[in-house]
Structure formats: structure tokens, C-alpha cells
Design an enzyme around this catalytic site. Structure first.
Site, PDB file in Angstrom:
ATOM      1  N   HIS A 144       0.857  -1.208   0.000  1.00  0.00           N
ATOM      2  CA  HIS A 144       0.000   0.000   0.000  1.00  0.00           C
ATOM      3  C   HIS A 144       0.887   1.250   0.000  1.00  0.00           C
ATOM      4  CE1 HIS A 144      -2.989  -2.656   2.418  1.00  0.00           C
ATOM      5  NE2 HIS A 144      -3.537  -2.488   1.227  1.00  0.00           N
ATOM      6  N   LYS A 184     -17.243  -6.618   8.835  1.00  0.00           N
ATOM      7  CA  LYS A 184     -15.991  -7.359   8.670  1.00  0.00           C
ATOM      8  C   LYS A 184     -15.233  -7.393  10.002  1.00  0.00           C
ATOM      9  CE  LYS A 184     -12.866  -7.536   4.689  1.00  0.00           C
ATOM     10  NZ  LYS A 184     -12.277  -6.695   3.648  1.00  0.00           N
ATOM     11  N   ARG A 240      -2.290  -6.219  -8.112  1.00  0.00           N
ATOM     12  CA  ARG A 240      -1.078  -7.013  -7.875  1.00  0.00           C
ATOM     13  C   ARG A 240      -0.934  -8.105  -8.903  1.00  0.00           C
ATOM     14  NH1 ARG A 240      -2.878  -8.092  -1.824  1.00  0.00           N
ATOM     15  NH2 ARG A 240      -4.729  -8.332  -3.096  1.00  0.00           N
ATOM     16  N   SER A 292      -2.619  -7.861   3.356  1.00  0.00           N
ATOM     17  CA  SER A 292      -2.891  -7.698   4.793  1.00  0.00           C
ATOM     18  C   SER A 292      -3.263  -9.046   5.402  1.00  0.00           C
ATOM     19  CB  SER A 292      -4.046  -6.718   4.998  1.00  0.00           C
ATOM     20  OG  SER A 292      -3.757  -5.495   4.394  1.00  0.00           O
TER      21      SER A 292
HETATM   22  O1  PNS Z   1      -8.981  -2.976   0.695  1.00  0.00           O
HETATM   23  P1  PNS Z   1     -10.280  -3.503   0.152  1.00  0.00           P
HETATM   24  O2  PNS Z   1     -11.017  -4.235   1.246  1.00  0.00           O
HETATM   25  O3  PNS Z   1     -10.070  -4.329  -1.076  1.00  0.00           O
HETATM   26  O4  PNS Z   1     -11.190  -2.239  -0.268  1.00  0.00           O
HETATM   27  C1  PNS Z   1     -12.494  -2.411  -0.763  1.00  0.00           C
HETATM   28  C2  PNS Z   1     -13.230  -1.041  -0.896  1.00  0.00           C
HETATM   29  C3  PNS Z   1     -13.139  -0.261   0.391  1.00  0.00           C
HETATM   30  C4  PNS Z   1     -12.581  -0.232  -1.998  1.00  0.00           C
HETATM   31  C5  PNS Z   1     -14.713  -1.341  -1.270  1.00  0.00           C
HETATM   32  O5  PNS Z   1     -15.234  -2.324  -0.429  1.00  0.00           O
HETATM   33  C6  PNS Z   1     -15.615  -0.101  -1.216  1.00  0.00           C
HETATM   34  O6  PNS Z   1     -15.465   0.824  -1.963  1.00  0.00           O
HETATM   35  N1  PNS Z   1     -16.567  -0.095  -0.256  1.00  0.00           N
HETATM   36  C7  PNS Z   1     -17.485   1.011  -0.034  1.00  0.00           C
HETATM   37  C8  PNS Z   1     -18.918   0.672  -0.401  1.00  0.00           C
HETATM   38  C9  PNS Z   1     -19.178   0.873  -1.877  1.00  0.00           C
HETATM   39  O7  PNS Z   1     -19.090   1.951  -2.405  1.00  0.00           O
HETATM   40  N2  PNS Z   1     -19.497  -0.244  -2.584  1.00  0.00           N
HETATM   41  C10 PNS Z   1     -19.804  -0.221  -3.991  1.00  0.00           C
HETATM   42  C11 PNS Z   1     -18.578  -0.258  -4.870  1.00  0.00           C
HETATM   43  S1  PNS Z   1     -17.647  -1.738  -4.707  1.00  0.00           S
END
Ligand code: PNS
Length: 170
Positions: free
Chosen positions: A22, A46, A95, A133
Site C-alpha cells: 500500500h 468485517k 497485484r 494484509s
Molecule cells: O482494501 P479492500 O477491502 O479491497 O477495499 C475495498 C473497498 C473499500 C474499496 C470497497 O469495499 C468499497 O469501496 N466499499 C465502499 C462501499 C461501496 O461503495 N461499494 C460499492 C462499490 S464496490
């Protein structure tokens, strides 16, 4: 060329915890945008190792030397948060091909929800392409050394957390 508007991007994620992968992506992203907001998702469903406040505090320490990087948290829809923060872009890292499918879905979905927000992808540097992570938590939980995979403030917190756990469980 003179621009009045700041070019702001959001780098969203769970960051439980922040890894060197990151960090590398954020350092590179901070050179592409005037203002980069690294934002932790508040996700109550989560099960996380660190609270959102703990993650934000660790990340604020890591990014203190980066003047155009801000650490924040958000809940609800990412595109709505991007609109509130006047961000024109969402930054995500890829990645491996296995990341591509979910990232593609999210990017398309987000574009349908708010076409003004572009998703910009950077490829993770090769040396971090296997760092996640989830794996880091697994390695430290099983007694392995994760010093080479995470920034110093994160390593301190991980060691404290797992030391606490061992102490409580014994
Ligand atoms: O690090 P991650 O867990 O892969 O991140 C995922 C993230 C935070 C980018 C995604 O879950 C997100 O954008 N969540 C917010 C809710 C949302 O907008 N969902 C619709 C689009 S996926």
C-alpha cells in the site's frame, strides 16, 4: 499551464493493516495527484484486527512526511464520499490477474453510479506483488517475522497486539 482546481484522488481500502505494498502505491500515487486522500472503510460487518481509529492513527504516522497525503475514514458509498471530498479519481492497485476481476467490477459499478469519478489503476511493484494484509496477519499469528512487509508503526502495533493476545490466551 495554470490550474485553479486541485486534482484530488481517493485511495480507499480496509488497510487492516497497511502494508509496504500500500505504502509503495500511495507514494507513487502522491506524485500523480495534487492531493491524495487515503481513506479507511468503516465496515462493521468485517471482523478486523485493528479498529478504524487505530488504523487511521498508524497511517497518519506513516504518512506524516507526505505533505499532500491525507488520512481519513469513510462509510457508505465510495462514490458519494468521493463527491463530498471533490475527488475526481479513485486510485486502486492491481497485484496480479486475480485482483483484476473484482477491481473491474468495482470500477464499472462505480462509474455507473457516478460517471464523473474515474478509477485509476497502478500496478503494484513486483517486490510487493505477493504482499497482502491477510497473509501478514496469518504469518505473524503463526509466529513468523513480518518486519520486511509492513512500515515500522504497523510492525509495532502488530507485535503489541499479538504479544497481548499470547499473554491473554496463556
Ligand atoms: O482494501 P479492500 O477491502 O479491497 O477495499 C475495498 C473497498 C473499500 C474499496 C470497497 O469495499 C468499497 O469501496 N466499499 C465502499 C462501499 C461501496 O461503495 N461499494 C460499492 C462499490 S464496490
Amino acid at each position: 499551464m495554470h490550474r485553479d482546481r486541485q486534482n484530488t484522488a481517493i485511495y480507499p481500502g480496509s488497510f487492516d493493516p497497511l502494508t509496504n505494498g500500500h505504502l509503495d502505491l500511495i507514494a507513487r500515487g502522491s506524485r500523480l495527484f495534487d492531493h491524495l486522500i487515503v481513506s479507511v472503510l468503516v465496515n462493521t460487518s468485517k471482523q478486523a484486527l485493528f479498529t478504524v481509529d487505530e488504523r487511521v492513527a498508524m497511517m497518519a504516522e506513516v504518512f506524516a512526511p507526505f505533505p499532500n497525503v491525507e488520512v481519513d475514514s469513510f462509510d457508505g458509498l465510495l462514490v458519494e464520499y468521493a463527491a463530498r471530498r471533490n475527488a475526481s479519481a479513485i486510485l486502486r492497485g492491481i497485484r496480479a490477474i486475480s485482483d483484476y476481476e473484482t477491481e473491474l467490477q468495482m470500477a464499472h459499478l462505480n462509474r455507473r453510479l457516478r460517471p464523473e469519478t474515474e478509477t485509476v489503476f497502478l500496478l503494484a511493484s513486483e517486490e510487493y506483488s505477493f504482499v497482502s494484509s491477510r497473509m501478514i496477519k496469518e504469518v505473524i499469528k503463526l509466529g513468523g517475522d513480518v518486519a520486511q512487509f509492513v512500515p515500522e508503526p504497523v510492525l509495532r502495533s502488530l507485535r503489541a497486539r499479538f504479544h497481548e493476545k499470547r499473554y491473554i490466551e496463556s
